[in-house]
Design a protein around this motif. Sequence first.
Motif, PDB file in Angstrom:
ATOM      1  N   UNK A  66      57.611  18.989 -31.723  1.00 38.36           N
ATOM      2  CA  UNK A  66      57.085  17.851 -32.475  1.00 38.36           C
ATOM      3  C   UNK A  66      55.584  17.738 -32.270  1.00 38.36           C
ATOM      4  N   UNK A  67      54.934  16.964 -33.115  1.00 37.59           N
ATOM      5  CA  UNK A  67      53.473  16.861 -33.050  1.00 37.59           C
ATOM      6  C   UNK A  67      53.026  16.313 -31.700  1.00 37.59           C
ATOM      7  N   UNK A  68      53.698  15.306 -31.183  1.00 36.69           N
ATOM      8  CA  UNK A  68      53.316  14.725 -29.896  1.00 36.69           C
ATOM      9  C   UNK A  68      53.497  15.733 -28.765  1.00 36.69           C
ATOM     10  N   UNK A  69      54.616  16.453 -28.779  1.00 35.07           N
ATOM     11  CA  UNK A  69      54.843  17.456 -27.744  1.00 35.07           C
ATOM     12  C   UNK A  69      53.816  18.577 -27.810  1.00 35.07           C
ATOM     13  N   UNK A  70      53.431  18.956 -29.010  1.00 40.29           N
ATOM     14  CA  UNK A  70      52.416  19.995 -29.150  1.00 40.29           C
ATOM     15  C   UNK A  70      51.082  19.555 -28.578  1.00 40.29           C
ATOM     16  N   UNK A  71      50.713  18.303 -28.823  1.00 43.60           N
ATOM     17  CA  UNK A  71      49.451  17.784 -28.269  1.00 43.60           C
ATOM     18  C   UNK A  71      49.513  17.755 -26.745  1.00 43.60           C
ATOM     19  N   UNK A  72      50.631  17.300 -26.183  1.00 43.67           N
ATOM     20  CA  UNK A  72      50.767  17.230 -24.729  1.00 43.67           C
ATOM     21  C   UNK A  72      50.750  18.615 -24.099  1.00 43.67           C
ATOM     22  N   UNK A  73      51.478  19.552 -24.713  1.00 38.85           N
ATOM     23  CA  UNK A  73      51.525  20.910 -24.165  1.00 38.85           C
ATOM     24  C   UNK A  73      50.139  21.552 -24.198  1.00 38.85           C
ATOM     25  N   UNK A  74      49.429  21.389 -25.315  1.00 35.69           N
ATOM     26  CA  UNK A  74      48.087  21.965 -25.421  1.00 35.69           C
ATOM     27  C   UNK A  74      47.132  21.324 -24.420  1.00 35.69           C
ATOM     28  N   UNK A  75      47.216  19.997 -24.259  1.00 39.68           N
ATOM     29  CA  UNK A  75      46.320  19.310 -23.322  1.00 39.68           C
ATOM     30  C   UNK A  75      46.576  19.760 -21.881  1.00 39.68           C
ATOM     31  N   UNK A  76      47.841  19.844 -21.494  1.00 38.98           N
ATOM     32  CA  UNK A  76      48.163  20.274 -20.129  1.00 38.98           C
ATOM     33  C   UNK A  76      47.792  21.735 -19.920  1.00 38.98           C
ATOM     34  N   UNK A  77      48.033  22.561 -20.929  1.00 37.64           N
ATOM     35  CA  UNK A  77      47.666  23.975 -20.803  1.00 37.64           C
ATOM     36  C   UNK A  77      46.158  24.144 -20.667  1.00 37.64           C
ATOM     37  N   UNK A  78      45.371  23.428 -21.482  1.00 39.99           N
ATOM     38  CA  UNK A  78      43.915  23.532 -21.403  1.00 39.99           C
ATOM     39  C   UNK A  78      43.392  23.010 -20.067  1.00 39.99           C
ATOM     40  N   UNK A  79      43.975  21.894 -19.578  1.00 38.12           N
ATOM     41  CA  UNK A  79      43.549  21.352 -18.285  1.00 38.12           C
ATOM     42  C   UNK A  79      43.834  22.341 -17.162  1.00 38.12           C
ATOM     43  N   UNK A  80      45.049  22.890 -17.160  1.00 33.42           N
ATOM     44  CA  UNK A  80      45.394  23.868 -16.127  1.00 33.42           C
ATOM     45  C   UNK A  80      44.529  25.109 -16.233  1.00 33.42           C
ATOM     46  N   UNK A  81      44.215  25.519 -17.450  1.00 33.89           N
ATOM     47  CA  UNK A  81      43.390  26.710 -17.654  1.00 33.89           C
ATOM     48  C   UNK A  81      42.002  26.534 -17.053  1.00 33.89           C
ATOM     49  N   UNK A  82      41.337  25.434 -17.384  1.00 39.25           N
ATOM     50  CA  UNK A  82      39.965  25.243 -16.906  1.00 39.25           C
ATOM     51  C   UNK A  82      39.910  24.948 -15.411  1.00 39.25           C
ATOM     52  N   UNK A  83      40.909  24.241 -14.883  1.00 42.66           N
ATOM     53  CA  UNK A  83      40.949  24.017 -13.435  1.00 42.66           C
ATOM     54  C   UNK A  83      41.147  25.338 -12.705  1.00 42.66           C
ATOM     55  N   UNK A  84      42.099  26.144 -13.181  1.00 40.88           N
ATOM     56  CA  UNK A  84      42.340  27.430 -12.540  1.00 40.88           C
ATOM     57  C   UNK A  84      41.151  28.367 -12.636  1.00 40.88           C
ATOM     58  N   UNK A  85      40.493  28.399 -13.792  1.00 38.20           N
ATOM     59  CA  UNK A  85      39.325  29.261 -13.945  1.00 38.20           C
ATOM     60  C   UNK A  85      38.167  28.790 -13.074  1.00 38.20           C
TER      61      UNK A  85
END
Length: 354
Positions: A224-243
Amino acid sequence: KQWYQRRVRVNAEYGVAQFVYLMSGSAVFMFLERDFAQQKYRTTLDALIEVRKTLNLTYRQELVLQEAFSYGFNFDDEVLPPRAANAWDFISTLYFSITSTTTIGYGHHSPRTSAGQLFCIAFSLGGIPLHMVTLGTIGRHLNTVINRFLMWCFGGFVKAGAAKKDIATFLFTCTLLILFTFFSAGSVRLVIPDISYVEAVYFIYVTISTIGFGDFVIRFEKESHLNRVLILALWALALYVGMSILSATVMSISTRAKQNYKILFNLSSNLWNKKVRGEKYRRAKKKAMSPGAEETGLIMVDKNFLIEQLDLQTDPDKRAEIQMWIDKYDACTCSSDYSDDDSGSEYTSTPDHG
């Protein structure tokens, strides 16, 4: 406090610049690619309906076709992922923009129009340097914060020397990186249910190190649109923190490597200079003791070089020998006139400073 506020402001400015850059680039990509993706989607859907009409398919075969279509297979053998109704909307486009500027490049989602491909080149030329500068600034700031934290916790050990401080920083950032990787792997399994824990750890490292093989990819087109936004936000946050943590780890290694290189370079330079000075002194001494040099007063050495050798020597005999040559050099001043009693001739001699 002022230094910390200034560093935070610089990091925030870079972060805002990259955020604006990603948003504007995503809007352009969506404008260039979405119509083409939607047209291909409708073409494939019409082909699927035609197949359902002409073929006597069982219910299971129909489900297989629907599942294949949902995962992106096309009847003309052209792979245009994610091949769903959400292709090249703003969420999927932002996902693509992040993977482009971070140089991950999973390869599961790429522009197909000529305009989109040309814009991808221009977009990455500006986005990749901006991402590298932002990541480097955050990594240096994180290293400084870690150093101050270690000074506060283990002040005596860290103050003992630069080597111990660099080793402590490296071990601390490595610990953070390991904890982040294993913690994030559990979260990845919620998004990719069929992945094992080891594969999730592998996926996290391949992503934050920007290797991006593409064998494991987070897909959220059917959410769903809300789940897609949440998944993308968490993925981007984890990506930049890890990098950022990985960048701090690499910087701690490079700092120690630079220090070791300087030590080795200075050591080799000192050994080489000592060898060159010794060889120069032996040549000058041999030339000064050549036949006729002492009689005419032509001492073929440099006084400054002799004074330097005198300061370096600790052996009394060698110091006395060098002092003798300095006295002889003083006796043979530059542009001095000497008279020959037998011939009555006069000549001017100039010592060789080479």
